[in-house]
Enzyme design. Structure first.
Site, mmCIF file in Angstrom:
data_model
loop_
_atom_site.group_PDB
_atom_site.id
_atom_site.type_symbol
_atom_site.label_atom_id
_atom_site.label_comp_id
_atom_site.label_asym_id
_atom_site.label_seq_id
_atom_site.Cartn_x
_atom_site.Cartn_y
_atom_site.Cartn_z
ATOM 1 N N ASP A 271 66.623 -10.936 5.171
ATOM 2 C CA ASP A 271 67.281 -10.246 4.055
ATOM 3 C C ASP A 271 68.404 -11.147 3.566
ATOM 4 O O ASP A 271 68.253 -12.360 3.548
ATOM 5 C CB ASP A 271 67.760 -8.857 4.530
ATOM 6 N N HIS B 232 66.765 -13.218 1.331
ATOM 7 C CA HIS B 232 66.656 -12.791 -0.069
ATOM 8 C C HIS B 232 67.780 -13.396 -0.899
ATOM 9 O O HIS B 232 67.563 -13.963 -1.947
ATOM 10 C CB HIS B 232 66.713 -11.268 -0.168
#
Lengths: 278, 523
Positions: B294, B328
């Site tokens: 993430d 991300h």
């Protein structure tokens, strides 16, 4: 104990189910679901199932299309979908949601049921909003939470304006709408979750009158931790105890006393839940 | 070549080379301790350990025959060493050693050290205490048990008896919700140091914590290191991996240092942010390597309720000499940022293979205190970052993001729900092999971004770019090799910005009040 036996007997032999559901049936269904969740007695689940099947067809169509009373089935449909996974309940939920979307709104964007009396409006509101909230939480991706919360806010303002003589019944309906919606709203949208909690607390702390629904609200809120158990559960139990005579002498279930029976079942389930916790 | 000591304890120091490059050097250098070759490294930020307490050492470094100045340092004093094996821990990878290590932690006197020697120690949660030095030696692994029933729960909030206040313990994605306690948990503690060459392994996988990750199961998932209302905390040298959710989560804490850490999780692991300071002040993140599933670093300040209630922004965040890979976002602001984020500097960092470099995620509803201001990115190299700069005021992820209020591009009234992005500055940044777009910045029509300033920026594109959306907002489709797109900005000023090989126009500016390119105002 007499009440337990009475309930068992009623659940086994209930013969008052019919296609034309009334709002009173909603209380009995809610009571049966809550008792099942506490004691796991399958007869309660079967009772709910047989009741609901009076209102929907085998493929989930609502037998009385567009009847506002259909929303009485809302909570039970979600319960049965979770218990059985059967598609017909899912279909019935979607059909009920389609019906909800056709309901008119007033100038405040609050549902309008053509009822002039606040009391009658709130009775419908109290079964409709929990279904709407549960749908948004479980199926609708929470997109309509703002609409739901907005309606709660505006209805709260209306309640503040009512006369004392109307107060208890009106507040009871609003409380039921809050309690059942709070139970199913997602805690992840915390500001909305907390707002419902604050409204419940405000109402229960302000309310000096005693009734089974107030007792139910207090006990349920103690279980959900919306209220401090240590401070409030005694009042809830006291109110419920004060209804003992009523509880022990219900007699035959009639349309007139069905709401009484249902709310007693709901409150009793919450009391059992509290005791189980202890 | 010169260096400075940026951290010192009784057992180790950390040096940082000055003006030597970003994160990793092309050529290694030698570290001499008391005139003997002690270590060879190619890292700009390097831990040197194995020292004795209360002892003076002399240090210099050398590269290609060029020597630095010699620096003398005196290690800190240390009173007692409490070896966890003396407290019953086995470190055999079988026995639950939680109680034994916890006993050592609670027994540790001020200036003492709890030593976890080589071995695999099965634990659930360890609670820190103030004035603790916890050393994870080389080869030591705190290996987390994955049975959630073994973990305590921190309730999200507990109401006071007078019903006037709430005590917040657990948190999940910016809200006060019940969570399992962190594998390492600090609560109301200060002056704690966790250091060494050892590892904390969360052992999360799709068989346990990452199964149905979006669903609460008893409570929300634990962080690997969780600090709630802590101050003067240092985490240095260790590796953390396979976290059940966010790896390191300081929450309403102050004066924090994270130095020379390695944070790794699989690329596809859910919500495994690397390091998420939430409503924290004075945070230094230096020399940390991230590779995860993430955001590498996500700075936050509460979703709506906590942000609005306490109004504690994340402030004075200094990130430098870090390598962010595979996540991300490399450095993300938000999306839970209701109390605002300000004074954030990211300097001398590498961003590699992340979806976005800078990533600002906000949306209507975050509130009037959700102000982002004074953000500076400087001297950064990006390679294969899909979209290097993304500022998104319409972020739609999370359960409540897909509403008409969030998605509307109409000018809505500014009210108590409206967030605000003020000044952002980007300088000396080289973005190679971008895939989707160079810059995608979209402010709110009713509350435009005050100012974005870009100076000495070069953006070039991958030969075979992967198509994707530049930002998580509704109404955009995947594409490749777009240039700079900005919308709803008061002042957009760019100087010496080169976009090489994009498809279509290099700069598209819509609803920009003042566009300045290389010192000249454009009409």
């Amino acid at each position: 104990m007499k009440f337990d036996l009475y309930l068992e007997n009623y659940i086994k032999n209930a013969s008052d189910k019919q296609e034309n559901l009334s709002f009173e049936d909603g209380y009995v269904l809610s009571g049966a679901i809550q008792l099942y969740l506490v004691n796991g007695n399958n007869e309660y689940k079967e009772f709910v199932k047989s009741y609901v099947e009076c209102g929907i067809s085998n493929d989930g169509k609502l037998i009385h299309d567009k009847e506002i009373n259909n929303f009485v089935l809302g909570k039970s449909l979600f319960f049965l979908l979770e218990q059985t996974g059967e598609e017909k309940y899912k279909n019935a939920i979607e059909n009920l949601m389609l019906q909800l979307e056709t309901i008119e709104r007033d100038q405040d964007n609050v549902f309008s049921f053509g009822e002039d009396q606040l009391e009658s409006f709130l009775e419908i509101f109290s079964i409709l909003l929990p279904f709407y909230t549960e749908y948004e939480t479980k199926i609708g991706k929470k997109e309509k939470y703002n609409d739901i919360i907005g309606q709660f806010k505006r209805v709260r303002e209306r309640i503040k304006e009512i006369s004392v003589s109307q107060a208890l019944l009106v507040k009871e309906f609003y409380l039921l709408a809050l309690l059942e919606s709070y139970q199913v709203i997602s805690e992840q949208i915390f500001e909305h979750y907390k707002l419902l909690e604050d409204y419940i607390k405000e109402l229960l702390k302000e309310e000096k009158d005693n009734s089974i629904i107030i007792a139910y609200g207090i006990l349920k809120s103690c279980n959900s931790k919306a209220l401090l158990k240590e401070k409030y559960q005694d009042r809830g139990i006291e109110i419920l105890d004060s209804q003992n005579e009523l509880k022990e002498n219900l007699g035959e279930v009639t349309p007139e006393n069905k709401k009484m029976l249902g709310t007693l079942m709901m409150a009793y389930a919450q009391l059992l839940m509290l005791r189980n916790e202890e | 070549m010169d260096f400075k000591i940026i951290f010192q304890s009784a057992r180790s120091i950390v040096i940082e080379l000055i003006d030597a490059g970003i994160y990793q050097l092309e050529e290694a250098y030698n570290i001499y301790l008391d005139e003997k070759l002690y270590l060879t490294s190619d890292k700009v930020v390097q831990t040197i350990d194995g020292f004795k307490p209360d002892t003076t050492y002399h240090l210099y470094i050398e590269q290609n025959g060029e020597k630095s100045n010699s620096i003398s340092f005196h290690t800190d004093k240390e009173s007692y060493t409490l070896n966890v094996k003396d407290f019953g821990a086995k470190g055999d990878g079988m026995r639950d050693d939680t109680g034994s290590i916890q006993a050592a932690i609670y027994a540790c006197p001020k200036d003492g050290r709890v030593l976890v020697p080589k071995g695999i120690y099965k634990i659930s949660t360890l609670f820190l205490k103030s004035d603790l030095r916890l050393e994870l030696a080389e080869g030591a692994t705190l290996s987390a048990i994955t049975d959630r029933e073994k973990y305590p729960i921190f309730p999200g909030r507990i109401e006071s008896y007078d019903e006037k206040s709430e005590y917040y313990l657990g948190t999940w994605e910016g809200n006060p919700l019940d969570m399992f306690t962190g594998i390492i948990t600090g609560l109301n503690v200060s002056n704690v140091m966790i250091y060494g060459k050892g590892t904390i392994d969360g052992n999360a996988s799709t068989d346990n914590w990452w199964h149905n990750p979006k669903t609460r199961n008893i409570a929300w998932r634990p962080r690997l290191i969780f600090m709630n209302n802590c101050e003067n905390m240092i985490v240095q040298g260790i590796s953390v991996k396979n976290s059940p959710s966010w790896n390191i989560h300081p929450f309403f804490s102050r004066n924090l240092k994270f130095i020379d850490l390695t944070v790794t999780n699989p690329k596809d692991s859910p919500n495994t942010d690397g390091l998420d300071p939430e409503s924290c002040d004075n945070v230094e993140i230096v020399g940390v390597y991230f590779s995860l599933g993430d955001d590498c670093i996500a700075v936050k300040s509460g979703k709506i309720y906590m942000g609005a209630k306490y109004r504690v922004p994340s402030s004075n965040i200094n990130i430098r000499q870090c390598c962010m890979r595979d996540g991300h976002g490399s450095v993300t602001l938000g999306s839970e940022m209701a109390a605002g984020i300000n004074k954030l500097t990211v300097k001398d960092c590498l961003f590699i293979n992340t979806d976005r470099g800078l990533r600002i995620k906000t949306r209507r509803g975050r509130g009037k205190d959700a102000i982002i201001d004074d953000v500076v990115f400087e001297n950064i190299k990006m390679d294969h970052v899909m979209t290097p700069f993304v500022i998104n005021s319409f972020y739609f992820c999370d359960p409540d993001g897909k509403t008409e209020y969030v998605r509307s591009k109409e000018k809505l009234p500014v009210d108590e729900r409206t967030p605000y992005i003020k000044k952002l500055k980007f300088k000396n940044i080289d973005c190679k092999n971008a895939h989707v777009a160079g810059v995608f910045a979209y402010g709110l029509p009713e509350q435009k971004i005050d100012k974005i300033e870009m100076e000495n920026i070069k953006i070039s594109y991958a030969d075979a770019p992967n198509a994707d959306v530049p930002a998580m907002m509704e109404g955009i489709s995947p594409y490749t090799k777009q240039g700079i797109y900005v919308n709803n900005i008061k002042t957009f000023e760019i100087n010496n910005v080169l976009v090489e090989g994009c498809q279509g126009e290099a700069i598209i500016a819509e609803n920009v009040d003042e566009l300045i390119i290389d010192g000249k105002k454009k009409e």
